[in-house]
Design a protein around this motif. Structure first.
Motif, PDB file in Angstrom:
ATOM      1  N   LEU A 100       2.396 -15.874  53.384  1.00 38.52           N
ATOM      2  CA  LEU A 100       3.219 -16.953  53.930  1.00 38.52           C
ATOM      3  C   LEU A 100       2.700 -18.316  53.471  1.00 38.52           C
ATOM      4  N   ILE A 101       1.389 -18.506  53.570  1.00 41.20           N
ATOM      5  CA  ILE A 101       0.800 -19.770  53.138  1.00 41.20           C
ATOM      6  C   ILE A 101       1.009 -19.956  51.640  1.00 41.20           C
ATOM      7  N   GLY A 102       0.888 -18.865  50.869  1.00 43.82           N
ATOM      8  CA  GLY A 102       1.132 -18.940  49.432  1.00 43.82           C
ATOM      9  C   GLY A 102       2.562 -19.347  49.119  1.00 43.82           C
ATOM     10  N   LYS A 103       3.501 -18.837  49.901  1.00 48.23           N
ATOM     11  CA  LYS A 103       4.899 -19.230  49.721  1.00 48.23           C
ATOM     12  C   LYS A 103       5.080 -20.716  50.001  1.00 48.23           C
ATOM     13  N   GLY A 104       4.413 -21.204  51.044  1.00 46.21           N
ATOM     14  CA  GLY A 104       4.492 -22.629  51.345  1.00 46.21           C
ATOM     15  C   GLY A 104       3.868 -23.484  50.261  1.00 46.21           C
ATOM     16  N   ILE A 105       2.740 -23.043  49.714  1.00 47.50           N
ATOM     17  CA  ILE A 105       2.057 -23.795  48.654  1.00 47.50           C
ATOM     18  C   ILE A 105       2.939 -23.876  47.412  1.00 47.50           C
ATOM     19  N   SER A 106       3.661 -22.797  47.116  1.00 47.72           N
ATOM     20  CA  SER A 106       4.541 -22.804  45.944  1.00 47.72           C
ATOM     21  C   SER A 106       5.709 -23.767  46.096  1.00 47.72           C
ATOM     22  N   ARG A 107       5.991 -24.215  47.324  1.00 46.57           N
ATOM     23  CA  ARG A 107       7.102 -25.137  47.575  1.00 46.57           C
ATOM     24  C   ARG A 107       6.610 -26.572  47.787  1.00 46.57           C
ATOM     25  N   VAL A 211       2.234 -10.994  64.275  1.00 47.84           N
ATOM     26  CA  VAL A 211       3.318 -11.974  64.145  1.00 47.84           C
ATOM     27  C   VAL A 211       2.896 -13.313  64.745  1.00 47.84           C
ATOM     28  N   TYR A 212       2.248 -13.272  65.891  1.00 56.71           N
ATOM     29  CA  TYR A 212       1.755 -14.506  66.513  1.00 56.71           C
ATOM     30  C   TYR A 212       0.740 -15.190  65.600  1.00 56.71           C
ATOM     31  N   GLN A 213      -0.119 -14.405  65.000  1.00 55.27           N
ATOM     32  CA  GLN A 213      -1.120 -14.951  64.074  1.00 55.27           C
ATOM     33  C   GLN A 213      -0.440 -15.614  62.883  1.00 55.27           C
ATOM     34  N   MET A 214       0.595 -14.979  62.341  1.00 53.34           N
ATOM     35  CA  MET A 214       1.333 -15.552  61.214  1.00 53.34           C
ATOM     36  C   MET A 214       1.999 -16.873  61.605  1.00 53.34           C
ATOM     37  N   GLU A 215       2.597 -16.908  62.792  1.00 51.64           N
ATOM     38  CA  GLU A 215       3.264 -18.126  63.248  1.00 51.64           C
ATOM     39  C   GLU A 215       2.266 -19.262  63.453  1.00 51.64           C
ATOM     40  N   ALA A 216       1.109 -18.925  64.029  1.00 55.67           N
ATOM     41  CA  ALA A 216       0.104 -19.953  64.292  1.00 55.67           C
ATOM     42  C   ALA A 216      -0.417 -20.557  62.985  1.00 55.67           C
ATOM     43  N   LYS A 217      -0.705 -19.721  61.990  1.00 54.97           N
ATOM     44  CA  LYS A 217      -1.215 -20.209  60.710  1.00 54.97           C
ATOM     45  C   LYS A 217      -0.140 -20.979  59.950  1.00 54.97           C
ATOM     46  N   SER A 218       1.116 -20.564  60.075  1.00 50.00           N
ATOM     47  CA  SER A 218       2.204 -21.283  59.403  1.00 50.00           C
ATOM     48  C   SER A 218       2.373 -22.675  59.978  1.00 50.00           C
ATOM     49  N   VAL A 219       2.311 -22.772  61.296  1.00 49.52           N
ATOM     50  CA  VAL A 219       2.413 -24.081  61.946  1.00 49.52           C
ATOM     51  C   VAL A 219       1.237 -24.959  61.542  1.00 49.52           C
ATOM     52  N   GLU A 220       0.063 -24.374  61.481  1.00 48.20           N
ATOM     53  CA  GLU A 220      -1.123 -25.120  61.067  1.00 48.20           C
ATOM     54  C   GLU A 220      -0.963 -25.639  59.637  1.00 48.20           C
ATOM     55  N   PHE A 221      -0.388 -24.834  58.766  1.00 43.87           N
ATOM     56  CA  PHE A 221      -0.182 -25.253  57.380  1.00 43.87           C
ATOM     57  C   PHE A 221       0.843 -26.381  57.296  1.00 43.87           C
ATOM     58  N   LEU A 222       1.939 -26.266  58.058  1.00 40.73           N
ATOM     59  CA  LEU A 222       2.963 -27.314  58.051  1.00 40.73           C
ATOM     60  C   LEU A 222       2.414 -28.615  58.624  1.00 40.73           C
ATOM     61  N   ASP A 223       1.570 -28.516  59.637  1.00 42.36           N
ATOM     62  CA  ASP A 223       0.928 -29.720  60.191  1.00 42.36           C
ATOM     63  C   ASP A 223       0.031 -30.375  59.147  1.00 42.36           C
ATOM     64  N   LEU A 224      -0.611 -29.533  58.342  1.00 38.44           N
ATOM     65  CA  LEU A 224      -1.477 -30.055  57.266  1.00 38.44           C
ATOM     66  C   LEU A 224      -0.655 -30.857  56.270  1.00 38.44           C
ATOM     67  N   LEU A 225       0.518 -30.361  55.900  1.00 35.60           N
ATOM     68  CA  LEU A 225       1.378 -31.072  54.950  1.00 35.60           C
ATOM     69  C   LEU A 225       1.951 -32.353  55.555  1.00 35.60           C
TER      70      LEU A 225
END
Length: 229
Positions: A100-107, A211-225
């Motif tokens: 998921l984080i890799g997908k975000g980085i590619s965008r 799933v909760y872990q994935m959501e938490a890390k995704s939110v953390e990544f979006l906050d980073l951006l």
């Protein structure tokens, strides 16, 4: 009086000994062809349920492993503009969260909403992979008791048929096949259903944690951006 108790004790021991020799295999074989077919179907369902449980258990367990320093490394790479290093790190982890984080980085470089949408879409695919074949367990949990009850109905039909053909002379031995079929299939169906139900719920709980872990890390990544440079 003493000899009376000794004789009764010996008789009781013989009875207990005879009861202990009654095996599950004998019960199944005494149930007739109908009962044997139902038991065979339930045995196959049990084998499928056990296979799916352990296959999904180890897959979900592997998916839940995330390096504690993973997000810190991603943050350092993204902050320093090392997107290729961040992408390589995600590929090396090979977990749903890393993908998921890799997908975000590619965008990165596109609007934040587009990045969020891409991560959400990838997340749905990851959840689908985690839940693969788990619904089969739920189906077995519901179907196994009903198949067992079908055996019960078949057994009762056999018993009633024997009574109808007895001509008024009912012998318990005549009813044994039907009763064995009714009882053994009911027990077998409930056992398979209970096992499938417990394993299904256990997998659902573990999947929800991932799933909760994935959501938490995704939110953390979006906050980073979204942090100011």
């Amino acid at each position: 009086m003493l000899s009376f108790f000794q004789e009764n004790k010996e008789l009781l021991e013989e009875t207990v000994s005879e009861e202990k020799t009654l095996s599950i295999y004998k019960l199944i074989m005494d149930g007739g062809l109908g009962g044997q077919i139902i038991i065979a179907i339930l045995f196959v369902l049990l084998a499928v349920a056990i296979y799916i449980y352990f296959e999904r258990f180890f897959a979900i367990k592997a998916a839940s492993k995330v390096d504690k320093n993973f997000m810190n490394q991603i943050k350092d790479y993204v902050s320093n503009g090392k997107l290729e290093s961040a992408d390589a790190l995600c590929k090396s982890k090979n977990t749903p969260t890393a993908r998921l984080i890799g997908k975000g980085i590619s965008r990165i470089g596109k609007p934040l909403n587009d990045i969020s949408t891409a991560i959400e879409t990838a997340g749905k695919l990851e959840v689908y992979q985690l839940e693969k074949n788990v619904s089969v367990l739920a189906t077995i949990a519901g179907a196994a008791p009903m198949i067992g009850f079908l055996g019960t109905v078949i057994g009762m039909i056999v018993a009633i048929h024997e009574i109808a053909n007895a001509g008024g002379q009912i012998d318990i031995k005549m009813l044994s096949d039907g009763l064995y079929t009714a009882m053994t299939t009911t027990v077998a169906g409930l056992i398979v259903g209970i096992i499938a139900y417990i394993t299904y719920n256990h997998l659902v709980v573990r999947t929800d944690k991932v799933v909760y872990q994935m959501e938490a890390k995704s939110v953390e990544f979006l906050d980073l951006l979204n942090e100011p440079v």
